[in-house]
Write a protein that holds these residues in place. Structure first.
Motif, PDB file in Angstrom:
ATOM      1  N   ILE A 127      32.339  38.556  20.544  1.00  0.00           N
ATOM      2  CA  ILE A 127      33.601  38.470  19.819  1.00  0.00           C
ATOM      3  C   ILE A 127      33.319  38.174  18.355  1.00  0.00           C
ATOM      4  CG2 ILE A 127      35.796  37.236  19.629  1.00  0.00           C
ATOM      5  CD1 ILE A 127      35.468  36.529  22.631  1.00  0.00           C
ATOM      6  N   GLU A 128      33.899  38.959  17.496  1.00  0.00           N
ATOM      7  CA  GLU A 128      33.738  38.782  16.054  1.00  0.00           C
ATOM      8  C   GLU A 128      35.103  38.419  15.456  1.00  0.00           C
ATOM      9  OE1 GLU A 128      31.370  39.214  12.374  1.00  0.00           O
ATOM     10  OE2 GLU A 128      30.792  39.142  14.487  1.00  0.00           O
ATOM     11  N   ILE A 129      35.161  37.300  14.764  1.00  0.00           N
ATOM     12  CA  ILE A 129      36.402  36.899  14.120  1.00  0.00           C
ATOM     13  C   ILE A 129      36.577  37.688  12.820  1.00  0.00           C
ATOM     14  CG2 ILE A 129      37.642  34.998  13.022  1.00  0.00           C
ATOM     15  CD1 ILE A 129      36.269  33.113  14.980  1.00  0.00           C
ATOM     16  N   VAL A 130      37.695  38.372  12.698  1.00  0.00           N
ATOM     17  CA  VAL A 130      37.988  39.181  11.513  1.00  0.00           C
ATOM     18  C   VAL A 130      38.821  38.388  10.512  1.00  0.00           C
ATOM     19  CG1 VAL A 130      39.092  41.295  10.670  1.00  0.00           C
ATOM     20  CG2 VAL A 130      37.868  41.308  12.874  1.00  0.00           C
ATOM     21  N   GLU A 131      39.808  37.661  11.037  1.00  0.00           N
ATOM     22  CA  GLU A 131      40.674  36.868  10.163  1.00  0.00           C
ATOM     23  C   GLU A 131      41.068  35.585  10.866  1.00  0.00           C
ATOM     24  OE1 GLU A 131      45.000  37.142   7.837  1.00  0.00           O
ATOM     25  OE2 GLU A 131      44.279  38.836   9.033  1.00  0.00           O
ATOM     26  N   ALA A 132      40.976  34.485  10.147  1.00  0.00           N
ATOM     27  CA  ALA A 132      41.350  33.192  10.720  1.00  0.00           C
ATOM     28  C   ALA A 132      41.988  32.321   9.648  1.00  0.00           C
ATOM     29  CB  ALA A 132      40.132  32.496  11.312  1.00  0.00           C
ATOM     30  N   GLU A 133      42.769  31.377  10.106  1.00  0.00           N
ATOM     31  CA  GLU A 133      43.461  30.466   9.195  1.00  0.00           C
ATOM     32  C   GLU A 133      43.217  29.027   9.648  1.00  0.00           C
ATOM     33  OE1 GLU A 133      47.668  31.204   7.736  1.00  0.00           O
ATOM     34  OE2 GLU A 133      48.004  29.590   9.186  1.00  0.00           O
ATOM     35  N   THR A 134      42.898  28.157   8.717  1.00  0.00           N
ATOM     36  CA  THR A 134      42.657  26.756   9.037  1.00  0.00           C
ATOM     37  C   THR A 134      43.904  25.931   8.758  1.00  0.00           C
ATOM     38  OG1 THR A 134      40.299  26.937   8.515  1.00  0.00           O
ATOM     39  CG2 THR A 134      41.243  24.732   8.526  1.00  0.00           C
ATOM     40  N   ASN A 135      44.401  25.260   9.790  1.00  0.00           N
ATOM     41  CA  ASN A 135      45.541  24.362   9.654  1.00  0.00           C
ATOM     42  C   ASN A 135      45.072  22.950   9.992  1.00  0.00           C
ATOM     43  OD1 ASN A 135      47.279  26.532   9.100  1.00  0.00           O
ATOM     44  ND2 ASN A 135      47.644  26.885  11.278  1.00  0.00           N
ATOM     45  N   TYR A 136      45.040  22.082   8.996  1.00  0.00           N
ATOM     46  CA  TYR A 136      44.560  20.704   9.204  1.00  0.00           C
ATOM     47  C   TYR A 136      45.494  19.730   8.507  1.00  0.00           C
ATOM     48  CZ  TYR A 136      41.402  16.688   9.432  1.00  0.00           C
ATOM     49  OH  TYR A 136      40.856  15.445   9.677  1.00  0.00           O
ATOM     50  N   GLU A 137      45.948  18.715   9.254  1.00  0.00           N
ATOM     51  CA  GLU A 137      46.883  17.750   8.682  1.00  0.00           C
ATOM     52  C   GLU A 137      46.832  16.460   9.486  1.00  0.00           C
ATOM     53  OE1 GLU A 137      51.630  17.548   7.410  1.00  0.00           O
ATOM     54  OE2 GLU A 137      50.854  19.234   8.575  1.00  0.00           O
ATOM     55  N   ASN A 138      46.860  15.343   8.794  1.00  0.00           N
ATOM     56  CA  ASN A 138      46.926  14.026   9.430  1.00  0.00           C
ATOM     57  C   ASN A 138      45.825  13.791  10.467  1.00  0.00           C
ATOM     58  OD1 ASN A 138      49.274  13.398   7.929  1.00  0.00           O
ATOM     59  ND2 ASN A 138      50.567  14.422   9.463  1.00  0.00           N
ATOM     60  N   GLY A 139      44.616  14.218  10.132  1.00  0.00           N
ATOM     61  CA  GLY A 139      43.471  13.911  10.983  1.00  0.00           C
ATOM     62  C   GLY A 139      43.243  14.840  12.157  1.00  0.00           C
ATOM     63  N   SER A 140      44.002  15.913  12.252  1.00  0.00           N
ATOM     64  CA  SER A 140      43.771  16.889  13.318  1.00  0.00           C
ATOM     65  C   SER A 140      44.068  18.283  12.798  1.00  0.00           C
ATOM     66  CB  SER A 140      44.634  16.584  14.548  1.00  0.00           C
ATOM     67  OG  SER A 140      46.003  16.723  14.235  1.00  0.00           O
ATOM     68  N   GLY A 141      43.529  19.278  13.473  1.00  0.00           N
ATOM     69  CA  GLY A 141      43.762  20.631  12.993  1.00  0.00           C
ATOM     70  C   GLY A 141      43.239  21.690  13.937  1.00  0.00           C
ATOM     71  N   VAL A 142      43.568  22.937  13.611  1.00  0.00           N
ATOM     72  CA  VAL A 142      43.203  24.081  14.445  1.00  0.00           C
ATOM     73  C   VAL A 142      42.742  25.233  13.564  1.00  0.00           C
ATOM     74  CG1 VAL A 142      44.030  25.785  16.119  1.00  0.00           C
ATOM     75  CG2 VAL A 142      44.885  23.449  16.228  1.00  0.00           C
ATOM     76  N   LEU A 143      41.702  25.921  14.018  1.00  0.00           N
ATOM     77  CA  LEU A 143      41.311  27.189  13.410  1.00  0.00           C
ATOM     78  C   LEU A 143      42.029  28.279  14.199  1.00  0.00           C
ATOM     79  CD1 LEU A 143      39.362  28.672  11.370  1.00  0.00           C
ATOM     80  CD2 LEU A 143      37.862  29.003  13.340  1.00  0.00           C
ATOM     81  N   VAL A 144      43.031  28.874  13.598  1.00  0.00           N
ATOM     82  CA  VAL A 144      43.842  29.890  14.264  1.00  0.00           C
ATOM     83  C   VAL A 144      43.232  31.264  14.007  1.00  0.00           C
ATOM     84  CG1 VAL A 144      46.125  30.929  14.468  1.00  0.00           C
ATOM     85  CG2 VAL A 144      45.899  28.478  13.950  1.00  0.00           C
ATOM     86  N   VAL A 145      42.772  31.908  15.066  1.00  0.00           N
ATOM     87  CA  VAL A 145      42.193  33.247  14.936  1.00  0.00           C
ATOM     88  C   VAL A 145      43.325  34.264  14.970  1.00  0.00           C
ATOM     89  CG1 VAL A 145      40.622  34.947  15.916  1.00  0.00           C
ATOM     90  CG2 VAL A 145      40.040  32.505  16.010  1.00  0.00           C
ATOM     91  N   LYS A 146      43.535  34.930  13.855  1.00  0.00           N
ATOM     92  CA  LYS A 146      44.626  35.892  13.742  1.00  0.00           C
ATOM     93  C   LYS A 146      44.208  37.295  14.170  1.00  0.00           C
ATOM     94  CE  LYS A 146      47.475  33.623  10.303  1.00  0.00           C
ATOM     95  NZ  LYS A 146      48.264  33.821   9.058  1.00  0.00           N
ATOM     96  N   GLU A 147      42.930  37.589  13.967  1.00  0.00           N
ATOM     97  CA  GLU A 147      42.428  38.919  14.353  1.00  0.00           C
ATOM     98  C   GLU A 147      40.968  38.796  14.742  1.00  0.00           C
ATOM     99  OE1 GLU A 147      41.807  43.465  12.580  1.00  0.00           O
ATOM    100  OE2 GLU A 147      42.828  41.943  11.360  1.00  0.00           O
ATOM    101  N   ALA A 148      40.608  39.466  15.833  1.00  0.00           N
ATOM    102  CA  ALA A 148      39.208  39.484  16.289  1.00  0.00           C
ATOM    103  C   ALA A 148      38.916  40.844  16.893  1.00  0.00           C
ATOM    104  CB  ALA A 148      38.975  38.379  17.318  1.00  0.00           C
TER     105      ALA A 148
END
Length: 226
Positions: free
Chosen positions: A197-218
């Motif tokens: 699996i190759e990640i093409v596009e991702a967005e980092t959402n981090y706030e108040n000590g926690s967060g997620v790397l959201v993979v938008k396209e792979a």
């Protein structure tokens, strides 16, 4: 046995699937529950849509079902999905969570299925070292505990990362495998993947000590011969 593998795309479920195959079981199908809320008690949430890519990477069909994510009610959703499958048992990646293991076993008992938990009560450090030795390419896609900052999102799990996790374990008692929900992972490649699996596009959402790397396209790429 003919098994269904509960798969989230995370390291524990993928390693359990690999172990089950090594034990001689036949994985007939991958099964994924898709929670409608991010705080499900039972089921992994970040990037759960990428189990479709995992399915194609390992060339095993995938079945999915939505679940409310509400405590206990989500178990009925899982039971309905498993009841629809022509298998003899279910493999899951439980390591130390009695909450998860006991509920899966109860459902299996009700359906006459065998519960297979290859990682159960293994030393977390041994599991992490196995992932690294086997050259699983797993990245951290969610962090939810004190000690994890934004820089952890997208970080590959390798020897250097493991050293940092050991430090956090010693300082804050986090689980090395994230069994307490401290972090979530995504396996991009593994020894039995036919494609990676190759990640093409991702967005980092981090706030108040926690967060997620959201993979938008792979996308999927053929794994180079070793």
């Amino acid at each position: 046995m003919r098994l269904a593998a509960l798969v989230t795309g995370g390291k524990d479920s993928v390693l359990a699937l690999y172990r089950a195959q090594q034990m001689g079981h036949t994985i007939q199908v991958l099964a994924t529950m898709i929670p409608k809320r991010g705080d499900s008690y039972m089921f992994h949430y970040p990037n759960i849509h990428l189990t479709e890519h995992v399915s194609r990477a390992v060339e095993i069909p995938l079945v999915t079902a939505e679940t409310s994510g509400i405590k206990e009610k989500e178990l009925e959703d899982l039971k309905k999905l498993l009841a629809s499958l022509d298998v003899e048992g279910v493999v899951s990646g439980a390591v130390a969570s009695s909450y998860q293991k006991q509920r899966i076993e109860r459902i299996c008992d009700e359906l006459g299925l065998k519960s297979v938990t290859p990682l159960w009560h293994e030393e977390p450090l041994d599991i992490m070292n196995e992932l690294i030795t086997l050259k699983f390419k797993a990245i951290i896609v969610g962090v939810y505990a004190y000690g994890f900052d934004k820089s952890w999102l997208g970080r590959e799990i390798n020897s250097a990362t493991l050293e940092k996790l050991i430090e956090l374990n010693e300082r804050y008692q986090i689980s090395l495998v994230g069994e307490g929900g401290e972090y979530e992972s995504l396996v991009l490649d593994a020894p039995f993947y036919k494609k990676r699996i190759e990640i093409v596009e991702a967005e980092t959402n981090y706030e108040n000590g926690s967060g997620v790397l959201v993979v938008k396209e792979a996308c999927l790429l053929y794994t180079s011969p070793s």
